[in-house]
Write a protein that holds these residues in place. Structure first.
Motif, short mmCIF file in Angstrom:
data_model
loop_
_atom_site.label_atom_id
_atom_site.label_comp_id
_atom_site.label_asym_id
_atom_site.label_seq_id
_atom_site.Cartn_x
_atom_site.Cartn_y
_atom_site.Cartn_z
N PRO A 92 0.82 -1.22 0.00
CA PRO A 92 0.00 0.00 0.00
C PRO A 92 0.86 1.26 0.00
N GLY A 93 0.51 2.17 -0.89
CA GLY A 93 1.25 3.43 -1.00
C GLY A 93 2.32 3.42 -2.07
N HIS A 94 2.62 2.26 -2.62
CA HIS A 94 3.62 2.18 -3.68
C HIS A 94 2.97 2.21 -5.05
N ARG A 95 3.74 2.67 -6.04
CA ARG A 95 3.28 2.67 -7.43
C ARG A 95 3.45 1.28 -8.02
N ILE A 96 2.44 0.84 -8.76
CA ILE A 96 2.48 -0.49 -9.38
C ILE A 96 2.14 -0.35 -10.86
N LEU A 97 2.89 -1.07 -11.68
CA LEU A 97 2.62 -1.08 -13.12
C LEU A 97 1.55 -2.11 -13.42
N GLY A 98 0.55 -1.71 -14.16
CA GLY A 98 -0.53 -2.62 -14.51
C GLY A 98 -0.74 -2.68 -16.01
N SER A 99 -1.71 -3.48 -16.41
CA SER A 99 -2.06 -3.57 -17.83
C SER A 99 -3.21 -2.62 -18.12
N ASP A 100 -3.45 -2.38 -19.39
CA ASP A 100 -4.45 -1.40 -19.80
C ASP A 100 -5.79 -2.08 -20.08
N ARG A 101 -5.94 -2.66 -21.26
CA ARG A 101 -7.21 -3.30 -21.61
C ARG A 101 -7.37 -4.64 -20.91
N PHE A 102 -6.26 -5.31 -20.61
CA PHE A 102 -6.32 -6.60 -19.94
C PHE A 102 -5.97 -6.38 -18.47
N THR A 122 -0.64 3.52 -11.41
CA THR A 122 -0.51 4.83 -12.04
C THR A 122 0.12 4.75 -13.43
N PHE A 123 0.58 3.59 -13.82
CA PHE A 123 1.06 3.37 -15.18
C PHE A 123 0.45 2.07 -15.68
N ARG A 124 -0.23 2.15 -16.82
CA ARG A 124 -0.88 0.96 -17.37
C ARG A 124 -0.57 0.87 -18.86
N SER A 125 -0.16 -0.31 -19.28
CA SER A 125 0.15 -0.53 -20.69
C SER A 125 0.05 -2.02 -20.99
N ASP A 126 -0.44 -2.33 -22.18
CA ASP A 126 -0.46 -3.72 -22.63
C ASP A 126 0.79 -4.07 -23.43
N ALA A 127 1.69 -3.11 -23.59
CA ALA A 127 2.98 -3.36 -24.25
C ALA A 127 3.93 -3.94 -23.21
N GLN A 128 4.08 -5.25 -23.22
CA GLN A 128 4.79 -5.94 -22.15
C GLN A 128 6.24 -5.52 -22.02
N VAL A 129 6.93 -5.40 -23.14
CA VAL A 129 8.35 -5.04 -23.09
C VAL A 129 8.51 -3.60 -22.60
N ALA A 130 7.64 -2.71 -23.05
CA ALA A 130 7.70 -1.32 -22.59
C ALA A 130 7.46 -1.25 -21.08
N SER A 131 6.51 -2.01 -20.58
CA SER A 131 6.24 -2.03 -19.15
C SER A 131 7.43 -2.58 -18.37
N TRP A 132 8.08 -3.61 -18.93
CA TRP A 132 9.25 -4.18 -18.27
C TRP A 132 10.37 -3.15 -18.18
N GLY A 142 6.48 -4.15 -10.51
CA GLY A 142 5.86 -4.81 -11.63
C GLY A 142 6.02 -6.32 -11.57
N ILE A 143 5.16 -6.99 -12.31
CA ILE A 143 5.14 -8.45 -12.36
C ILE A 143 5.79 -8.92 -13.65
N GLY A 144 6.57 -10.00 -13.54
CA GLY A 144 7.20 -10.56 -14.72
C GLY A 144 7.76 -11.94 -14.45
N PRO A 145 8.26 -12.61 -15.48
CA PRO A 145 8.81 -13.96 -15.32
C PRO A 145 10.00 -13.96 -14.36
N GLN A 146 10.03 -14.94 -13.46
CA GLN A 146 11.14 -15.02 -12.51
C GLN A 146 12.48 -15.23 -13.21
N PHE A 147 12.50 -16.01 -14.30
CA PHE A 147 13.77 -16.27 -14.97
C PHE A 147 14.38 -14.97 -15.48
N LEU A 148 13.54 -14.01 -15.81
CA LEU A 148 14.02 -12.74 -16.34
C LEU A 148 14.39 -11.78 -15.21
#
Length: 201
Positions: A92-102, A122-132, A142-148
């Motif tokens: 709570p209180g932290h910024r989190i990257l999310g998706s837009d339409r999904f 506060t930032f939403r995008s369906d462009a996965q690489v841009a979000s990463w 943000g959420i992403g693959p653990q291997f990465l």
């Protein structure tokens, strides 16, 4: 052979495998479609699809390859500016990257009762690489693959317990898989390569 995969898979998983494929079978040409949209295999928009869900189309050959563990990450630069995050109780209180339409990420946090409000995304995008890259630049969590994420020295993984399930990895091909030795070879080559890459972490 025309292959379609999500942006993250096409960018961070497939390149090393396709290099191996080119070295072993130099006569096979590959067309790679990096897209989060669902190409219609039956209309021959692609020969093989790599997806994070089981396709619902009929008359296609589908195989579950593996499960891809997912993690929550923050850049060290973000933590330096906004404070340490030990686990989900600190979200709570932290910024989190999310998706837009999904809205899968937003719904996931809500279902897990992680105390994350809609205003946190506060930032939403369906462009996965841009979000990463926004994550790596220090915008927020943000959420992403653990291997990465675990192989990236700019990031720190946040302990989420079991609230983020792994994503299944599916390979799908149209019925030509049964008659085309070329498509079958690439299908099996991708299956083996994806298993090895994910197992290696």
């Amino acid at each position: 052979v025309r292959i379609t995969a999500s942006e993250m898979v096409a960018t961070f998983l497939l390149p090393a495998i396709l290099v191996e494929l080119a070295d072993e079978q130099p006569n096979i040409q590959v067309e790679l479609v990096s897209s989060n949209q669902t190409e219609n295999l039956l209309l021959r928009e692609a020969d093989i699809a790599v997806r994070m869900y089981r396709p619902t189309q009929t008359d296609v050959f589908t195989r579950k390859i593996a499960e891809m563990p997912i993690g929550l990450f923050a850049a060290h630069s973000y933590i330096q500016r906004h404070g340490m995050i030990e686990d989900v109780s600190d979200l709570p209180g932290h910024r989190i990257l999310g998706s837009d339409r999904f809205d899968m990420i937003q719904r996931g946090f809500k279902e897990a009762n992680a105390g994350v409000s809609a205003e946190a995304f506060t930032f939403r995008s369906d462009a996965q690489v841009a979000s990463w890259e926004m994550l790596r630049a220090g915008y927020g969590l943000g959420i992403g693959p653990q291997f990465l994420g675990r192989s990236d020295d700019t990031l720190r993984e946040i302990d989420t317990g079991d609230i983020i399930p792994p994503l299944p990895l599916w390979l799908t091909a149209h019925s030509e898989l049964k008659t085309s030795r070329r498509v079958r070879f690439v299908f099996d080559f991708l299956a083996d390569g994806l298993k090895r890459r994910l197992a290696a972490g």
